[in-house]
Design a protein around this motif. Structure first.
Motif, short mmCIF file in Angstrom:
data_model
loop_
_atom_site.label_atom_id
_atom_site.label_comp_id
_atom_site.label_asym_id
_atom_site.label_seq_id
_atom_site.Cartn_x
_atom_site.Cartn_y
_atom_site.Cartn_z
N GLN A 1 0.83 -1.20 0.00
CA GLN A 1 0.00 0.00 0.00
C GLN A 1 0.87 1.26 0.00
N GLY A 2 2.02 1.16 0.60
CA GLY A 2 2.93 2.31 0.62
C GLY A 2 3.50 2.66 -0.74
N ASP A 3 3.30 1.80 -1.73
CA ASP A 3 3.77 2.10 -3.08
C ASP A 3 2.80 3.02 -3.83
N SER A 4 1.62 3.23 -3.27
CA SER A 4 0.64 4.12 -3.92
C SER A 4 1.24 5.51 -4.05
N ALA A 5 1.29 6.00 -5.26
CA ALA A 5 1.94 7.28 -5.54
C ALA A 5 1.76 7.59 -7.03
N MET A 6 2.25 8.79 -7.40
CA MET A 6 2.36 9.13 -8.82
C MET A 6 3.81 8.85 -9.22
N TYR A 7 3.99 8.09 -10.30
CA TYR A 7 5.32 7.78 -10.79
C TYR A 7 5.56 8.63 -12.04
N LEU A 8 6.57 9.47 -11.95
CA LEU A 8 6.86 10.43 -13.01
C LEU A 8 8.14 10.05 -13.73
N CYS A 9 8.11 10.21 -15.02
CA CYS A 9 9.29 9.99 -15.86
C CYS A 9 9.68 11.33 -16.47
N ALA A 10 10.97 11.54 -16.61
CA ALA A 10 11.47 12.77 -17.23
C ALA A 10 12.64 12.42 -18.14
N SER A 11 12.88 13.27 -19.11
CA SER A 11 14.04 13.06 -19.97
C SER A 11 14.76 14.38 -20.19
N SER A 12 16.04 14.27 -20.52
CA SER A 12 16.82 15.46 -20.83
C SER A 12 17.83 15.13 -21.92
N GLY A 13 18.23 16.18 -22.62
CA GLY A 13 19.23 16.02 -23.66
C GLY A 13 20.58 16.47 -23.16
N GLN A 14 21.24 17.33 -23.91
CA GLN A 14 22.57 17.78 -23.53
C GLN A 14 22.52 18.76 -22.37
N GLY A 15 21.41 19.46 -22.20
CA GLY A 15 21.30 20.39 -21.10
C GLY A 15 20.85 19.67 -19.84
N TYR A 16 20.63 20.44 -18.77
CA TYR A 16 20.24 19.83 -17.49
C TYR A 16 18.75 19.97 -17.21
N GLU A 17 18.01 20.66 -18.04
CA GLU A 17 16.58 20.77 -17.80
C GLU A 17 15.90 19.46 -18.16
N GLN A 18 15.01 19.04 -17.29
CA GLN A 18 14.30 17.79 -17.46
C GLN A 18 12.85 18.08 -17.82
N TYR A 19 12.35 17.29 -18.76
CA TYR A 19 10.97 17.44 -19.23
C TYR A 19 10.19 16.22 -18.78
N PHE A 20 9.06 16.49 -18.15
CA PHE A 20 8.30 15.44 -17.49
C PHE A 20 7.13 14.95 -18.32
N GLY A 21 6.82 13.67 -18.15
CA GLY A 21 5.59 13.12 -18.68
C GLY A 21 4.43 13.38 -17.75
N PRO A 22 3.24 12.91 -18.13
CA PRO A 22 2.04 13.17 -17.33
C PRO A 22 1.95 12.32 -16.07
N GLY A 23 2.78 11.28 -15.98
CA GLY A 23 2.78 10.45 -14.78
C GLY A 23 1.86 9.26 -14.87
N THR A 24 2.16 8.26 -14.04
CA THR A 24 1.28 7.10 -13.84
C THR A 24 0.87 7.09 -12.38
N ARG A 25 -0.43 7.18 -12.14
CA ARG A 25 -0.91 7.15 -10.76
C ARG A 25 -1.22 5.71 -10.37
N LEU A 26 -0.51 5.21 -9.37
CA LEU A 26 -0.68 3.85 -8.88
C LEU A 26 -1.46 3.87 -7.58
N THR A 27 -2.51 3.05 -7.53
CA THR A 27 -3.26 2.85 -6.30
C THR A 27 -3.20 1.36 -5.97
N VAL A 28 -2.70 1.07 -4.77
CA VAL A 28 -2.60 -0.31 -4.31
C VAL A 28 -3.67 -0.52 -3.24
N THR A 29 -4.58 -1.46 -3.49
CA THR A 29 -5.70 -1.67 -2.55
C THR A 29 -5.45 -2.90 -1.67
#
Lengths: 112, 114
Positions: free
Chosen positions: A84-112
Motif C-alpha cells: 500500500q505504501g507504493d501508492s503514488a504518482m510515478y513520473l518519468c522525465a528526460s533530458s538532452g545535452q542540457g540539465y533541464e528535465q521534461y516530465f511526462g504526465p505520470g502514472t498514478r498507482l493505487t494499491v488496494t
C-alpha cells in the motif's frame, strides 16, 4: 517533438501483485529519470539512465523495484509484490545535452 | 544532505496582484535551479531555469526568478497573477556535486481569488 509519454496513466492493483510502467522519452534525449511523488510532497528521485546504462539508484528504490532501458529508448519500471505504501504518482522525465528535465504526465498507482 | 525549502505551503493572492514564491536551497557550489508548475493530476511543466550568468531569468507565462547566491535563494515572481496561474509550484535544484538528479522542494499551492 511529442513530449514524454507514460503508460498507463492510472493503475489500480491489489497488494502483492506486480505492476509495470512504461516511459517513452523525447526522441533525441539520452537521459531518462524516474521520480515518485506522494500526496503533498515534491517528487523524489528514484533512478537515472544515460542511454541504456543505469547510472544512479536512490535508496528509495528497494529490491522490489527494478528499472530497465534496454535499447536506450523507452524505459520500464516494475514493482514486484506491491504494498500500500507504493501508492503514488510515478513520473518519468528526460533530458538532452542540457540539465533541464521534461516530465511526462505520470502514472498514478493505487494499491488496494 | 542536499535540500530545497519552500517555506509557504499555501499562498492566496487576488487576481491582478503580484506574486512571490520563496525557495531556499542547502549549500551547493554549483547549483542549477529550476521552477516547475503542476496542475492537478498532471505532470510538471518547466517554467524557467538558471545555470549561470544574469541572475534574473525570464520564463514562460510571464514568470521570472532571481538567483541570490549570498542568500541561497531562487524566488519566483510574477507582476500580475491571472486566475489560470492557480496550481502547485515546485522549486528544484541539481547539485552538480551529487549528479544530475533534481531535488525538489515540497511545493507551494497558489490560490487565486477573483
Amino acid at each position: 517533438d511529442t513530449g514524454v509519454s507514460q503508460d498507463p496513466r492510472h493503475k489500480i492493483t491489489k497488494r502483492g501483485q506486480n505492476v509495470t510502467f512504461r516511459c517513452d522519452p523525447i526522441s533525441e534525449h539520452n537521459r531518462l529519470y524516474w521520480y515518485r511523488q506522494t500526496l503533498g510532497q515534491g517528487p523524489e528521485f528514484l533512478t537515472y539512465f544515460q542511454n541504456e546504462a543505469q547510472l544512479e539508484k536512490s535508496r528509495l528504490l528497494s529490491d522490489r523495484f527494478s528499472a530497465e532501458r534496454p535499447k536506450g529508448s523507452f524505459s520500464t519500471l516494475e514493482i514486484q509484490r506491491t504494498e500500500q505504501g507504493d501508492s503514488a504518482m510515478y513520473l518519468c522525465a528526460s533530458s538532452g545535452q542540457g540539465y533541464e528535465q521534461y516530465f511526462g504526465p505520470g502514472t498514478r498507482l493505487t494499491v488496494t | 544532505a542536499q535540500s530545497v525549502t519552500q517555506p509557504d505551503i499555501h499562498i492566496t493572492v487576488s487576481e491582478g496582484a503580484s506574486l512571490e514564491l520563496r525557495c531556499n536551497y542547502s549549500y551547493g557550489a554549483t547549483p542549477y535551479l529550476f521552477w516547475y508548475v503542476q496542475s492537478p493530476g498532471q505532470g510538471l511543466q518547466l517554467l524557467l531555469k538558471y545555470f549561470s550568468g544574469d541572475t534574473l531569468v525570464q520564463g514562460i507565462k510571464g514568470f521570472e526568478a532571481e538567483f541570490k547566491r549570498s542568500q541561497s535563494s531562487f524566488n519566483l515572481r510574477k507582476p500580475s497573477v491571472h486566475w489560470s496561474d492557480a496550481a502547485e509550484y515546485f522549486c528544484a535544484v541539481v547539485f552538480m556535486e551529487y549528479g544530475n538528479k533534481l531535488v525538489f522542494g515540497a511545493g507551494t499551492i497558489l490560490r487565486v481569488k477573483s
